[in-house]
Design a protein around this motif. Structure first.
Motif, PDB file in Angstrom:
ATOM      1  N   LEU A  94       2.541 -70.043 111.810  1.00 39.61           N
ATOM      2  CA  LEU A  94       3.846 -70.283 111.189  1.00 39.61           C
ATOM      3  C   LEU A  94       4.852 -70.917 112.145  1.00 39.61           C
ATOM      4  O   LEU A  94       6.060 -70.820 111.955  1.00 39.61           O
ATOM      5  CB  LEU A  94       4.414 -68.995 110.553  1.00 39.61           C
ATOM      6  N   GLU A 108      -1.038 -79.641 108.770  1.00 37.31           N
ATOM      7  CA  GLU A 108      -1.455 -78.499 109.590  1.00 37.31           C
ATOM      8  C   GLU A 108      -2.160 -78.976 110.861  1.00 37.31           C
ATOM      9  O   GLU A 108      -2.993 -79.876 110.809  1.00 37.31           O
ATOM     10  CB  GLU A 108      -2.408 -77.598 108.797  1.00 37.31           C
ATOM     11  N   PRO A 162       9.884 -69.084 114.436  1.00 35.76           N
ATOM     12  CA  PRO A 162       8.783 -69.235 113.465  1.00 35.76           C
ATOM     13  C   PRO A 162       9.246 -69.063 112.021  1.00 35.76           C
ATOM     14  O   PRO A 162      10.268 -68.439 111.743  1.00 35.76           O
ATOM     15  CB  PRO A 162       7.782 -68.150 113.866  1.00 35.76           C
ATOM     16  N   LEU A 163       8.469 -69.628 111.113  1.00 35.88           N
ATOM     17  CA  LEU A 163       8.741 -69.495 109.687  1.00 35.88           C
ATOM     18  C   LEU A 163       8.225 -68.143 109.186  1.00 35.88           C
ATOM     19  O   LEU A 163       7.397 -67.497 109.835  1.00 35.88           O
ATOM     20  CB  LEU A 163       8.039 -70.639 108.935  1.00 35.88           C
ATOM     21  N   HIS A 164       8.722 -67.720 108.016  1.00 33.34           N
ATOM     22  CA  HIS A 164       8.161 -66.527 107.361  1.00 33.34           C
ATOM     23  C   HIS A 164       6.955 -66.887 106.505  1.00 33.34           C
ATOM     24  O   HIS A 164       6.062 -66.066 106.311  1.00 33.34           O
ATOM     25  CB  HIS A 164       9.212 -65.853 106.481  1.00 33.34           C
ATOM     26  N   ALA A 165       6.948 -68.094 105.968  1.00 34.24           N
ATOM     27  CA  ALA A 165       5.839 -68.523 105.108  1.00 34.24           C
ATOM     28  C   ALA A 165       5.903 -70.035 104.972  1.00 34.24           C
ATOM     29  O   ALA A 165       6.935 -70.661 105.287  1.00 34.24           O
ATOM     30  CB  ALA A 165       5.938 -67.860 103.733  1.00 34.24           C
ATOM     31  N   ILE A 166       4.794 -70.617 104.518  1.00 33.27           N
ATOM     32  CA  ILE A 166       4.732 -72.062 104.277  1.00 33.27           C
ATOM     33  C   ILE A 166       4.099 -72.294 102.906  1.00 33.27           C
ATOM     34  O   ILE A 166       3.050 -71.700 102.592  1.00 33.27           O
ATOM     35  CB  ILE A 166       3.901 -72.763 105.370  1.00 33.27           C
ATOM     36  N   ARG A 184       6.597 -74.314 113.615  1.00 34.58           N
ATOM     37  CA  ARG A 184       6.992 -75.549 112.948  1.00 34.58           C
ATOM     38  C   ARG A 184       7.459 -76.569 113.966  1.00 34.58           C
ATOM     39  O   ARG A 184       8.120 -76.224 114.942  1.00 34.58           O
ATOM     40  CB  ARG A 184       8.107 -75.192 111.967  1.00 34.58           C
ATOM     41  N   ARG A 228      -1.037 -72.261 111.688  1.00 35.48           N
ATOM     42  CA  ARG A 228      -1.231 -71.070 110.857  1.00 35.48           C
ATOM     43  C   ARG A 228      -0.513 -69.858 111.412  1.00 35.48           C
ATOM     44  O   ARG A 228      -0.429 -68.826 110.741  1.00 35.48           O
ATOM     45  CB  ARG A 228      -2.721 -70.787 110.656  1.00 35.48           C
ATOM     46  N   ALA A 288       1.290 -66.992 104.770  1.00 37.05           N
ATOM     47  CA  ALA A 288       2.280 -66.016 105.228  1.00 37.05           C
ATOM     48  C   ALA A 288       1.617 -65.097 106.244  1.00 37.05           C
ATOM     49  O   ALA A 288       0.392 -65.035 106.331  1.00 37.05           O
ATOM     50  CB  ALA A 288       2.826 -65.214 104.052  1.00 37.05           C
ATOM     51  N   PHE A 319       2.866 -78.087 111.196  1.00 31.81           N
ATOM     52  CA  PHE A 319       2.893 -76.621 111.264  1.00 31.81           C
ATOM     53  C   PHE A 319       1.537 -76.128 111.723  1.00 31.81           C
ATOM     54  O   PHE A 319       0.540 -76.865 111.670  1.00 31.81           O
ATOM     55  CB  PHE A 319       3.257 -76.013 109.902  1.00 31.81           C
TER      56      PHE A 319
END
Ligand SMILES: Nc1nc2c(c(=O)[nH]1)N(C=O)[C@@H](CNc1ccc(C(=O)N[C@@H](CCC(=O)O)C(=O)O)cc1)CN2
Ligand SMILES: Nc1ncnc2c1ncn2[C@@H]1O[C@H](COP(=O)(O)OP(=O)(O)OP(=O)(O)O)[C@@H](O)[C@H]1O
Length: 180
Positions: A124, A155, A167-171, A126, A122, A179, A120
């Motif tokens: 977000l 990371e 993209p993700l909303h948070a990790i 993946r 920063r 986030a 991942f």
């Protein structure tokens, strides 16, 4: 499109080394708990190899009344389904060394997807296993919250993103909640 394979190989090696030494578990941030409510469906996963173990997040979800689901896969080409998981029920074995519910378990629509990943960044983004199972699931359930679960060593500075990458909303890692 950039070749993602060398990055997968390098980060899997870093993940194996990290997991083989003593380390903290994945953290449960208050921002994660704030997403949870009774009756919501939280899709989790059973880790393979050195993948991050989402169990602390599953426990937080069930403690707050959420239902759990697990991905069920048939092969690389077939879209995954999320099937109901009663943590007392035995799991069967699937392809790629996966443990998964029986194929006739109840399909559920996820509100939150705890997402395994290889690497991942920063922003977000993946990188997954390369079969597109989660990219296709994110397209199929656009309303679900996408929460990556990873060890901090996964990371990288920047993931080479393709047009279909969502993209993700948070990790959640063992060190921090990342986030937007
Ligand atoms: N724990 C877990 N469950 C998951 C996934 C995942 O990444 N992790 N998936 C994510 O999509 C789906 C299964 N899809 C997969 C697709 C391809 C490979 C795969 O190619 N595995 C490599 C070995 C990877 C390694 O060494 O870590 C292989 O079999 O060669 C694995 C899972 C749903 N369930
Ligand atoms: N929404 C989609 N619909 C159809 N095919 C898709 C979709 N998203 C991705 N794919 C296909 O999945 C394949 C793998 O994509 P990619 O290498 O980006 O996977 P990944 O980032 O490792 O993710 P995953 O964990 O989802 O497998 C690509 O060939 C791509 O065409």
């Amino acid at each position: 499109m950039t070749d993602k394979r060398p990055l997968r190989t390098a980060i899997r090696a870093a993940r194996d080394a990290f997991a083989a030494a003593p380390h903290l578990p994945i953290g449960v941030d208050p921002a994660f708990e704030a997403l949870l409510a009774p009756g919501l469906v939280v899709a989790s996963y059973v880790p393979i190899g050195s993948e991050a173990d989402p169990a602390p997040l599953e426990r937080a979800a069930t403690a707050l009344g959420c239902r759990l689901a697990l991905p069920h896969v048939v092969d690389r080409a077939t879209p995954l389904r999320f099937l109901r998981w009663d943590p007392d029920a035995a799991l069967g074995s699937g392809p790629f060394g996966l443990s998964q519910p029986a194929a006739d378990a109840e399909p559920l629509s996820p509100d939150i997807v705890l997402t395994p990943l290889v690497a991942f960044d920063r922003a977000l983004n993946r990188l997954g296993q390369g079969a597109g199972h989660y990219d296709r699931a994110f397209a199929a359930w656009p309303g679900a919250r996408r929460i990556g679960v990873a060890w901090s060593v996964q990371e990288v500075a920047a993931i080479p993103a393709d047009s279909w990458d969502v993209p993700l909303h948070a990790i959640a890692t063992e060190r921090e909640w990342i986030a937007a």
